[in-house]
Design an enzyme around this catalytic site. Structure first.
Site, PDB file in Angstrom:
ATOM      1  N   TYR A 232       5.189  -2.226  -3.751  1.00  0.00           N
ATOM      2  CA  TYR A 232       5.722  -0.958  -3.261  1.00  0.00           C
ATOM      3  C   TYR A 232       6.375  -1.115  -1.882  1.00  0.00           C
ATOM      4  CZ  TYR A 232       5.639   3.927  -1.751  1.00  0.00           C
ATOM      5  OH  TYR A 232       5.976   5.167  -1.285  1.00  0.00           O
ATOM      6  N   GLU A 233       7.613  -0.671  -1.758  1.00  0.00           N
ATOM      7  CA  GLU A 233       8.337  -0.728  -0.480  1.00  0.00           C
ATOM      8  C   GLU A 233       8.711   0.717  -0.096  1.00  0.00           C
ATOM      9  OE1 GLU A 233       9.692  -0.686   2.588  1.00  0.00           O
ATOM     10  OE2 GLU A 233       9.501  -2.866   2.275  1.00  0.00           O
ATOM     11  N   PRO A 234       7.896   1.348   0.767  1.00  0.00           N
ATOM     12  CA  PRO A 234       8.089   2.788   1.023  1.00  0.00           C
ATOM     13  C   PRO A 234       9.436   3.149   1.648  1.00  0.00           C
ATOM     14  CG  PRO A 234       6.460   1.840   2.537  1.00  0.00           C
ATOM     15  CD  PRO A 234       6.753   0.792   1.508  1.00  0.00           C
ATOM     16  N   ARG A 235      10.144   2.161   2.240  1.00  0.00           N
ATOM     17  CA  ARG A 235      11.397   2.480   2.939  1.00  0.00           C
ATOM     18  C   ARG A 235      12.635   2.342   2.050  1.00  0.00           C
ATOM     19  NH1 ARG A 235      10.999  -2.178   7.146  1.00  0.00           N
ATOM     20  NH2 ARG A 235      10.451  -3.177   5.161  1.00  0.00           N
TER      21      ARG A 235
END
Ligand SMILES: [Zn+2]
Length: 453
Positions: A232-235
């Site tokens: 997961y890469e929130p940005r």
């Protein structure tokens, strides 16, 4: 006409739609503007300016179809990832054509409305760099929105509320489909919505569609499809689009043998995307199970451009893994061959491989005489120089373009540069391979040349 094999028909008839005015990845915004111009007054594909980049280049939004299911595609948010932008030009030609594929075309245009943003980062495309003019990776700017390009993409999602989104990128050509020698020519991902890898209905639709697209494109590139990491890469935009309610699919264009300008991979993009529109139009993806998605092998990095195995270096036997780095010069580029790794590389592969069982590594020498122009090199007895151990020549006047285009089997550098003959990890890939003291191969700037006795 059989309606089930649209992907095959796209493959067979591709040359009709191929936009031949763009053939190289380093085309610029101005080249794109000229090509989009012809769709200005088209009644199938409307074309408008939707925003401006940081350096005030126009960013275009094209729209096709009148259907209720909305699809948004954006390409080249990384300025040096141009393959999908070329494919979109072919798709525009397909959508506005009138031929025996009308059945498919009309189904797409009546059931879906497709929005395209080709070249979302035109300022990055100009120097062929990943980041925007503000030096920001806009795929890490989905939350902060520091760039006008990221603001625009978020605004489009908010205003259009697309059901499906396609996030179009290029990836490193050394990625493989799992721990194999097969390049990950196309890689898919249904980006995650959280660190727990939750599958909600939005993401589920993206996964189901990937299952079909993977099955179809494997017809043309068997075992050369990968799955991007679902960390997961929130940005990032993929993750956030999915969270904002748009079923989002990441499509990465990787490598394919002997396709440096990615024209075959461009064709694969053309097929994947049009196939996706058609599956969405017919809703056929809804029957797919989720398991085949996780069976797509994850991306690994197992490929070198050149792998030389089992060569003797002083007291050891090693494998040498070489990559070809690209340096952009205007609309062109040149390669710099680099020894990327060294030692036991038995779990890796090469686009090109040489078994060096009987070979020994030997340093090359710089030719003592400086030459003035590149044509002087062509007049040298290069085969003889190589046999005498000379591997590099200095030239007074050499342009970066000449470095790109010359095919002479000798390393050419400017008179201002030093020739570093040292061999090892991280060094330039220039050396000889000898057998019983005789030179058999020259590795010149990372490319292998046979030296005839
Ligand atoms: Zn990218």
């Amino acid at each position: 006409m059989q309606l089930s094999n649209f992907h095959q028909q796209l493959f067979d008839n591709y040359s009709r739609y191929y936009e031949s005015r763009v053939k190289y990845r380093r085309f610029k915004h101005q080249d794109l503007v000229v090509l989009l111009d012809k769709f200005k007054k088209n009644n199938i594909l409307s074309n408008s300016i939707t925003g401006k980049s940081y350096q005030k280049r126009d960013i275009y939004l094209l729209k096709a179809g009148t259907g209720k299911t909305k699809i948004l595609l954006w390409s080249q948010m990384h300025g040096d990832e141009a393959t999908a932008t070329m494919a979109l030009l072919d798709i525009f030609n397909f959508l506005t054509a009138n031929d025996e594929l009308n059945t498919f075309r009309e189904k797409i245009l009546s059931e879906t409305t497709v929005y395209f943003v080709p070249m979302l980062n035109p300022d990055g495309a100009e120097p062929f760099e990943r980041r925007t003019a503000q030096c920001i990776d806009m795929n890490r700017d989905a939350l902060q929105l520091q760039t006008p390009e990221a603001k625009l993409l978020k605004q489009l999602q908010h205003d259009l509320k697309p059901d499906f989104g396609f996030n179009l990128h290029d990836q490193n050509t050394h990625y493989t489909a799992g721990a194999t020698r097969n390049p990950a020519t196309i890689t898919f991902l249904a980006p995650p919505i959280d660190a727990q890898n939750t599958i909600n209905d939005v993401r589920k639709r993206a996964i189901q569609l990937i299952v079909q697209l993977n099955q179809h494109i494997q017809t043309f590139i068997p075992n050369q499809v990968g799955r991007w990491s679902d960390e997961y890469e929130p940005r990032a935009f993929g993750e956030n689009m999915q969270k904002w309610g748009t079923s989002t699919i990441l499509v990465e264009s990787g490598g394919y043998p002997n396709d440096p300008e990615k024209q075959f991979i461009r064709k694969l993009n053309f097929i994947v995307l049009l196939d996706a529109f058609y599956q969405i139009a017919t809703q056929s993806y809804q029957n797919e199970k989720l398991e085949p998605y996780t069976s797509i092998p994850p991306n690994e990095k197992r490929l070198f451009d050149l792998l030389i195995k089992n060569v003797k270096v002083k007291d050891s036997v090693v494998d040498i893994g070489i990559i070809h780095n690209e340096t952009t010069v205007g609309s062109s580029f040149y390669y710099s061959g680099q020894i990327y790794d060294w030692g036991d590389l038995s779990v890796f592969y090469g686009y090109e491989e040489l078994d060096g069982q009987k070979l020994q590594v030997k340093e090359g020498k710089l030719y003592p005489q400086k030459l003035s122009v590149i044509d002087d090199v062509a007049r040298l007895p290069i085969a003889e120089l190589l046999q005498q151990g000379y591997l590099a020549v200095q030239i007074d006047q050499i342009t970066p373009e000449q470095r790109t285009t010359h095919t002479l089997p000798i390393h050419i550098i400017s008179a201002k540069e030093d020739f570093n003959s040292k061999i090892g990890e991280g060094k330039e890939a220039n050396f000889f391979l000898t057998e019983n003291g005789k030179i058999r191969y020259a590795v010149v700037n990372g490319f292998l040349h046979k030296v005839e006795p």
